[in-house]
Design a protein around this motif. Structure first.
Motif, PDB file in Angstrom:
ATOM      1  N   GLN A  67       7.411 -24.261  31.404  1.00 14.93           N
ATOM      2  CA  GLN A  67       7.302 -23.190  32.388  1.00 14.93           C
ATOM      3  C   GLN A  67       8.456 -23.299  33.370  1.00 14.93           C
ATOM      4  O   GLN A  67       9.062 -24.362  33.503  1.00 14.93           O
ATOM      5  N   SER A  68       8.733 -22.197  34.035  1.00 15.64           N
ATOM      6  CA  SER A  68       9.809 -22.204  35.029  1.00 15.64           C
ATOM      7  C   SER A  68       9.258 -21.728  36.365  1.00 15.64           C
ATOM      8  O   SER A  68       8.271 -21.004  36.436  1.00 15.64           O
ATOM      9  N   ARG A  69       9.919 -22.182  37.414  1.00 16.05           N
ATOM     10  CA  ARG A  69       9.598 -21.730  38.762  1.00 16.05           C
ATOM     11  C   ARG A  69      10.892 -21.718  39.572  1.00 16.05           C
ATOM     12  O   ARG A  69      11.796 -22.505  39.313  1.00 16.05           O
ATOM     13  N   ARG A  70      10.952 -20.829  40.514  1.00 14.61           N
ATOM     14  CA  ARG A  70      12.131 -20.747  41.369  1.00 14.61           C
ATOM     15  C   ARG A  70      11.923 -21.642  42.573  1.00 14.61           C
ATOM     16  O   ARG A  70      10.862 -21.683  43.167  1.00 14.61           O
ATOM     17  N   ASP A  71      12.961 -22.392  42.908  1.00 13.30           N
ATOM     18  CA  ASP A  71      12.966 -23.248  44.091  1.00 13.30           C
ATOM     19  C   ASP A  71      14.292 -22.987  44.797  1.00 13.30           C
ATOM     20  O   ASP A  71      15.309 -23.610  44.471  1.00 13.30           O
ATOM     21  N   ILE A  90      16.319 -22.758  39.361  1.00  7.87           N
ATOM     22  CA  ILE A  90      15.166 -22.548  38.500  1.00  7.87           C
ATOM     23  C   ILE A  90      14.799 -23.917  37.945  1.00  7.87           C
ATOM     24  O   ILE A  90      15.638 -24.599  37.352  1.00  7.87           O
ATOM     25  N   ILE A  91      13.577 -24.308  38.199  1.00  6.81           N
ATOM     26  CA  ILE A  91      13.077 -25.615  37.778  1.00  6.81           C
ATOM     27  C   ILE A  91      12.187 -25.411  36.555  1.00  6.81           C
ATOM     28  O   ILE A  91      11.298 -24.561  36.559  1.00  6.81           O
ATOM     29  N   TYR A  92      12.431 -26.204  35.542  1.00  6.85           N
ATOM     30  CA  TYR A  92      11.633 -26.149  34.316  1.00  6.85           C
ATOM     31  C   TYR A  92      10.800 -27.412  34.211  1.00  6.85           C
ATOM     32  O   TYR A  92      11.260 -28.496  34.569  1.00  6.85           O
ATOM     33  N   MET A  95      12.799 -30.337  36.095  1.00  2.00           N
ATOM     34  CA  MET A  95      14.245 -30.477  36.319  1.00  2.00           C
ATOM     35  C   MET A  95      14.868 -29.106  36.504  1.00  2.00           C
ATOM     36  O   MET A  95      14.437 -28.133  35.896  1.00  2.00           O
ATOM     37  N   ALA A  96      15.934 -29.070  37.294  1.00  2.00           N
ATOM     38  CA  ALA A  96      16.695 -27.837  37.450  1.00  2.00           C
ATOM     39  C   ALA A  96      17.449 -27.536  36.156  1.00  2.00           C
ATOM     40  O   ALA A  96      17.845 -28.453  35.424  1.00  2.00           O
ATOM     41  N   ALA A  97      17.632 -26.256  35.882  1.00  2.00           N
ATOM     42  CA  ALA A  97      18.318 -25.841  34.662  1.00  2.00           C
ATOM     43  C   ALA A  97      19.693 -26.493  34.553  1.00  2.00           C
ATOM     44  O   ALA A  97      20.084 -26.950  33.477  1.00  2.00           O
ATOM     45  N   GLY A  98      20.420 -26.577  35.650  1.00  2.00           N
ATOM     46  CA  GLY A  98      21.751 -27.186  35.621  1.00  2.00           C
ATOM     47  C   GLY A  98      21.711 -28.648  35.210  1.00  2.00           C
ATOM     48  O   GLY A  98      22.562 -29.119  34.454  1.00  2.00           O
ATOM     49  N   ALA A  99      20.719 -29.378  35.694  1.00  2.00           N
ATOM     50  CA  ALA A  99      20.582 -30.791  35.340  1.00  2.00           C
ATOM     51  C   ALA A  99      20.226 -30.944  33.866  1.00  2.00           C
ATOM     52  O   ALA A  99      20.695 -31.868  33.200  1.00  2.00           O
ATOM     53  N   ILE A 100      19.417 -30.037  33.353  1.00  2.00           N
ATOM     54  CA  ILE A 100      19.081 -30.068  31.927  1.00  2.00           C
ATOM     55  C   ILE A 100      20.341 -29.837  31.107  1.00  2.00           C
ATOM     56  O   ILE A 100      20.619 -30.562  30.149  1.00  2.00           O
ATOM     57  N   GLY A 101      21.112 -28.840  31.500  1.00  2.00           N
ATOM     58  CA  GLY A 101      22.355 -28.527  30.791  1.00  2.00           C
ATOM     59  C   GLY A 101      23.318 -29.697  30.776  1.00  2.00           C
ATOM     60  O   GLY A 101      23.940 -29.989  29.753  1.00  2.00           O
TER      61      GLY A 101
END
Length: 118
Positions: free
Chosen positions: A63-67, A71-73, A33-39
């Motif tokens: 883990q995180s990755r940039r898309d 940032i997707i976790y 999930m994207a950080a914003g969606a998690i938040g």
């Protein structure tokens, strides 16, 4: 998994927000999930969310990755398997019936994804 790593993982999971994040990411699957969606899902401010995500990443649970701009976790499933193995390593002591309920609880209830082939 060694005891020191298990302790770091359990310490990270012992906080309510981080536990909610991990459960959310496990549910999201390997795509994460994207950080914003998690938040949004856990109703956390950006600074607090960043703190918790960093803590979980340092503990080796996510883990995180940039898309692009995001940032997707995602959950690191092998880490969770390692934690379970660490806890259950010496479980049975020659009596497998002791471990049967724990093993049954770990069985995945997920349906395999449809492949679209008939």
């Amino acid at each position: 998994m060694e005891e020191e790593r298990a302790l770091a993982a359990f310490a990270a999971l012992s906080q309510e927000t981080r536990l909610r994040i991990v459960r959310l990411l496990v549910q999201a699957g390997p795509e994460g999930m994207a950080a914003g969606a998690i938040g949004e899902a856990i109703e956390a401010t950006t600074s607090r969310l960043s703190f918790h995500l960093t803590h979980l990443e340092h503990a080796g649970l996510i883990q995180s990755r940039r898309d692009g701009r995001f940032i997707i976790y995602s959950a690191l499933y092998p880490s969770f398997s390692g934690l379970i193995e660490f806890l259950m390593r010496d479980c049975c002591q020659g009596h497998p019936e002791i471990c049967t309920p724990a093993v049954a609880a770990m069985a995945c209830a997920c349906e395999p994804a449809a492949t679209g082939k008939a």
